[in-house]
Motif scaffolding. Structure first.
Motif, short mmCIF file in Angstrom:
data_model
loop_
_atom_site.label_atom_id
_atom_site.label_comp_id
_atom_site.label_asym_id
_atom_site.label_seq_id
_atom_site.Cartn_x
_atom_site.Cartn_y
_atom_site.Cartn_z
N LEU A 55 47.69 33.88 98.85
CA LEU A 55 48.71 32.88 98.59
C LEU A 55 49.09 32.86 97.13
N LEU A 60 49.79 26.08 104.62
CA LEU A 60 49.23 26.94 105.65
C LEU A 60 48.38 26.13 106.62
N THR A 61 47.55 25.25 106.06
CA THR A 61 46.70 24.41 106.90
C THR A 61 47.54 23.56 107.85
N ILE A 103 49.48 25.86 110.51
CA ILE A 103 48.68 26.42 111.61
C ILE A 103 48.27 25.31 112.58
N SER A 119 43.48 29.37 97.28
CA SER A 119 44.80 29.99 97.15
C SER A 119 44.69 31.36 96.49
#
Lengths: 813, 121
Positions: free
Chosen positions: B76, B86-87, B90, B71
């Protein structure tokens, strides 16, 4: 119109959608510019999530691969330090390569690439300037020479090939998901290791320690002011009082006949196009301390050996700590990740330690070139042709540069202009087999073995301590140009041969001391001989503040040497420079009427300071700011800012100031001061001190507030251990750390003791080590930076020295 | 449906490169009875769920260091949960889009064989 008809998908729209979706997917799978490939990076199947730390799940390991002649065991202790046990040397180095690769693959790769000018292939355009510089100074050719010498000797060849095979055993079986996270971030891939990479890692350290090109900066001053003026503030022959010769033993060093000649060097260089890359600047804080107290002098009859090496702080740590045991050796210590064996080590009966010797082994020359054919140069009144080699440097971005290396009889061309060129000669480019020396030291049982190991070593010259149960010795290990006179300090005439490079001074004639009468040896990158010594090794050593502090501490200890005393000295933060000059500065400004009440209060407190550079105190910050501004006020007008110009050694400045304050009347000596016609030197210096005092006060108040208690040293000099790629999340910042540039515990915020060891040699053997890092190069491992906090506090770990494999209770977090 | 997809995702993610999850998503889209939104939703939810759960589990193995440090490496602002978000995002978005692609594929090529919800005008 029925909107549902509009929404019905036509084939071409579908095809377009799928096409775009494929483009998006593929794009997310590639790195764009400096941004990583987000798709593979974030996927928990392939990305950084897969880089689980190893050290949480490792216990004793026994490797029984077909490549090994017999099984090898590695015991991991509670600190995460490996102890490797092998029945054959080849197996030992194989497994050492394997586990170092498993822990530090990315770092090893980067170090090797730095030495070969190949960083940009992996990192990109931003490292092109670094690569270009290292290619220009001939590093690739030097690496090739070291490579050949390693292969040319059976012992080093075996170690290097076994080590490389071990690394490759790891790399070959590496799945993409297990690539170190830095490769995933860079969009690069790991590669196989080769003996040449070991040579490259050695060359990086070599250049770091001996690629000092301060001569160029001095030459620019000489062009501006001439020799007479420059010699006054840059004495060619360093006065004895600025040095600390090796303590006297039985050895007599070769003595010089007469006074060193200084005439003959009034040749002013004509060159104008001075190179200005920052790598040309002197690497001032790469040095170290070492000392050893002989068993004959200590009460407990043990020999004490201490060594702390000073380099740039970064993660992963430069050094890899381990124990190596095979039939030919049982040794504990530190190795530069990427190389077999150890560079600093010890066992129960013997140990060695190194500091940088800093003789000048890089000389510059000026040659005339043919304006119409720049590859022709004048040598002994003849026009000769340069030998050109072309090297290509490629970047990850596809951009590529060609560098032409032009070799002359006076060395490699570095800088050119219409009719002149600057060339240089570097002894580090033609090294010996330094790996063999370190392997032999790793196998040494005593000082005799240690001294035998030195013969293969050429560069960079080190102050090597050999310490065993009987006693201690110190040698200037390596070779240097054989100069009787200070020529190497200047840009010399490259149109004729330089006899000082034709034969070199070797170990037999370089400074040394065996079984010194004082009972101890020590070094801290200082001048190690007096002016009666026959040869001229350098004009530019580190200030001897650290060396003097070490000597007086060891003298005061007498026989009462113990581990605690050694630790205390290694983490000592007393600033001898401050002790030398601050009282004079304080009394110079104390009676001035322009001071405010808080300033007078500050002066009073400052005069009670004990000169210790403590992280939580404000006095170090004030002294540091005051001195820097004062020094700049002395020289900036004539010499320019310190950041870009050579400044006199601080000990010399201090002497000039002290003499000036005492009423020294030679105005020519103080040519650099802007003295008015009848202005006394004393009052001029005092007014500069007052001005810089006010400036320091303003600088600190503006930045940190009016209360000096907010000016703590660790606030003003922030200590950080950044990641190799400077990724903020992977570094450690704002550590509470004592020490400064001239304290024994060197710390300038970015450089300092990256390895500490204290060894008690004898029947009650024990050893203590620490370094700012950890075993693992994986940022997600607790072993990545496990030792940083303890190291910053000056703590040590008592090491385990094993005779056979052992099971440790792993730390349970 | 979602859980079936999650299970199918695993072998394809393990044995194919990082984009391997696109295949079962596409296949699920082909088989999907729902509308476009539902198809996207299935793909999104399955991949986001799987990626989040795996990431969470793997992060624990590093005592939270992975999310925390990444991060700071990614922009981030040191917010560990941002890395998880985010993981999942996406992976989820891609999974959803591929599932949708499968659904649309069927709609475009196989409308004759499937009961279409859109009335022919």
């Amino acid at each position: 119109m029925n909107w549902r008809v509009l929404l019905r998908l036509h084939r071409w729209q579908y095809h377009l959608y799928v096409f775009l979706l494929i483009v998006v997917t593929v794009t997310l799978g590639r790195s764009v510019g400096t941004a990583p490939a987000l798709g593979p990076l974030l996927s928990p199947f392939t990305g950084f999530w897969q880089n689980k730390p190893l050290h949480l799940i490792k216990k004793n390991e026994t490797f029984d691969w077909p490549q090994l002649q017999s099984p090898v065991t590695v015991s991991w202790d509670e600190f995460g330090i490996p102890h490797i046990f092998a029945a054959h040397d080849a197996d030992l180095f194989f497994v050492q390569g394997y586990i170092q690769a498993r822990d530090r693959l990315f770092q090893m790769d980067m170090t090797s690439r730095a030495g070969s000018g190949r960083l940009s292939e992996v990192i990109g355009d931003r490292t092109m300037p670094v690569d270009i510089f290292y290619v220009k100074v001939g590093m690739r050719q030097a690496v090739e020479r070291v490579y050949q010498s390693i292969l040319g000797d059976a012992e080093t060849r075996l170690a290097a090939e076994s080590y490389s095979a071990g690394v490759n055993h790891y790399v070959e079986n590496l799945k993409k998901a297990d690539w170190p996270v830095e490769y995933k971030l860079l969009g690069a891939r790991p590669r196989l290791w080769d003996v040449k990479d070991i040579a490259a890692v050695y060359m990086v350290m070599n250049f770091r320690l001996s690629g000092r090109t301060y001569d160029l900066w001095l030459a620019q001053h000489i062009q501006k002011f001439g020799y007479e003026k420059i010699r006054k503030i840059f004495p060619e022959v360093m006065p004895d009082e600025y040095g600390e010769p090796y303590p006297k033993g039985q050895n007599t060093l070769p003595q010089r006949q007469g006074v060193p000649a200084t005439s003959g060097f009034d040749r002013i260089p004509k060159f104008q196009n001075w190179p200005s890359e920052r790598y040309i600047q002197p690497f001032a804080t790469n040095g170290s301390n070492n000392w050893a107290v002989a068993s004959t002098k200590t009460e407990d009859g043990h020999t004490y050996l201490a060594n702390d090496t000073h380099l740039k702080f970064h993660l992963p740590a430069i050094w890899y700590e381990q124990q190596l045991k095979s039939p030919s050796m049982n040794v504990y210590g530190a190795s530069i990740a990427g190389t077999p064996g150890l560079q600093i080590g010890f066992h129960k009966q013997f140990g060695w330690g190194v500091t940088n010797g800093t003789p000048d082994i890089l000389d510059w020359y000026e040659i005339e070139i043919d304006e119409k054919n720049p590859k022709k140069y004048k040598f002994l009144d003849q026009w000769l042709e340069m030998t050109t080699t072309t090297e290509a440097i490629t970047s990850k971005s596809g951009q590529s540069t060609q560098i032409e290396l032009d070799e002359t009889r006076s060395g490699l061309v570095y800088s050119r202009e219409a009719q002149l060129a600057l060339t240089f000669r570097w002894l580090g480019a033609t090294p010996g087999n330094e790996l063999k020396t370190f392997l032999n030291l790793s196998r040494a049982k005593n000082r005799t073995d240690c001294q035998k190991a030195m013969v293969h070593y050429v560069a960079p010259v080190q102050n090597l301590i050999c310490a065993d149960t009987e006693g201690v010795s110190m040698h200037h290990m390596g070779k240097a140009p054989k100069r009787l006179n200070p020529g190497g300090a200047y840009i010399q005439d490259g149109s004729k041969p330089d006899p000082t490079w034709e034969t070199l001074v070797g170990i037999e004639e370089l400074p040394k001391t065996e079984d010194p009468l004082a009972g101890f040896v020590y070094s801290a990158n200082q001048l190690v001989h007096d002016s009666r010594y026959r040869y001229y090794l350098s004009w530019d050593y580190d200030e001897s503040y650290r060396a003097k502090r070490i000597r007086s501490y060891l003298e005061n200890l007498g026989g009462q040497t113990d581990i605690i005393g050694m630790k205390s000295l290694q983490t000592d933060d007393q600033n001898l420079h401050a002790g030398d000059i601050l009282p004079a500065m304080i009394s110079a400004v104390s009676d001035q009427p322009d001071l405010s009440a808080p300033q007078q209060q500050l002066l009073k407190s400052l005069s009670e300071w004990n000169f210790h550079m403590r992280a939580d105190q404000w006095e170090p910050s004030f002294f540091d700011a005051w001195w820097k501004l004062f020094e700049e006020s002395l020289y900036a007008q004539e010499l320019g800012p310190k950041l870009k110009n050579a400044y006199p050694r601080i000990q010399h400045t201090v002497k000039l100031i002290q003499q000036g304050l005492e009423g020294h009347s030679d105005r020519e000596l103080y040519w650099f001061l802007d003295l008015k016609d009848f202005e006394p030197i004393t009052s001029h210096i005092e007014s500069l001190m007052l001005m810089s005092f006010q400036a320091a006060w303003k600088q600190l108040s503006d930045r940190y507030g009016a209360d000096p208690r907010n000016w703590s040293w660790s606030q003003v000099q922030k200590t950080s251990v950044p990641h190799l790629l400077n990724l903020k999340g992977f570094g450690r910042f704002d550590l509470l750390k004592h020490g400064s540039r001239y304290t024994v515990d060197v710390n300038n915020g970015e450089n300092g003791a990256v390895w500490r060891q204290i060894v008690k040699i004898g029947p009650n053997f024990e050893a203590h080590t620490n370094f700012p890092g950890g075993t693992s190069g994986n940022p997600f491992s607790p072993q990545y930076d496990a030792f940083v906090d303890g190291w910053a506090k000056g703590e040590y770990r008592k090491i385990h020295f094993l005779e056979e494999p052992m099971s440790f209770q792993l730390e349970d977090k | 449906m979602i859980y079936l997809l999650v299970i199918l995702l695993i072998p394809f993610s393990l044995w194919l490169p990082w984009w391997g999850f696109a295949v079962p998503c596409f296949a699920m889209g082909l088989k999907s009875d729902g509308g476009r939104l539902k198809s996207f939703g299935i793909g999104f939810a399955a991949v986001a769920l799987l990626w989040f759960a795996m990431a969470y589990y793997l992060n624990i193995q590093s005592h939270g260091l992975m999310a925390k440090k990444m991060s700071d490496v990614l922009p981030l602002a040191g917010f560990s949960w941002g890395v998880f978000l985010l993981t999942s995002f996406i992976g989820g978005v891609l999974g959803g889009l591929w599932c949708l692609a499968g659904r649309w594929c069927r709609e475009v090529f196989l409308t004759g064989h499937v009961k279409s919800k859109v009335a022919e005008s």
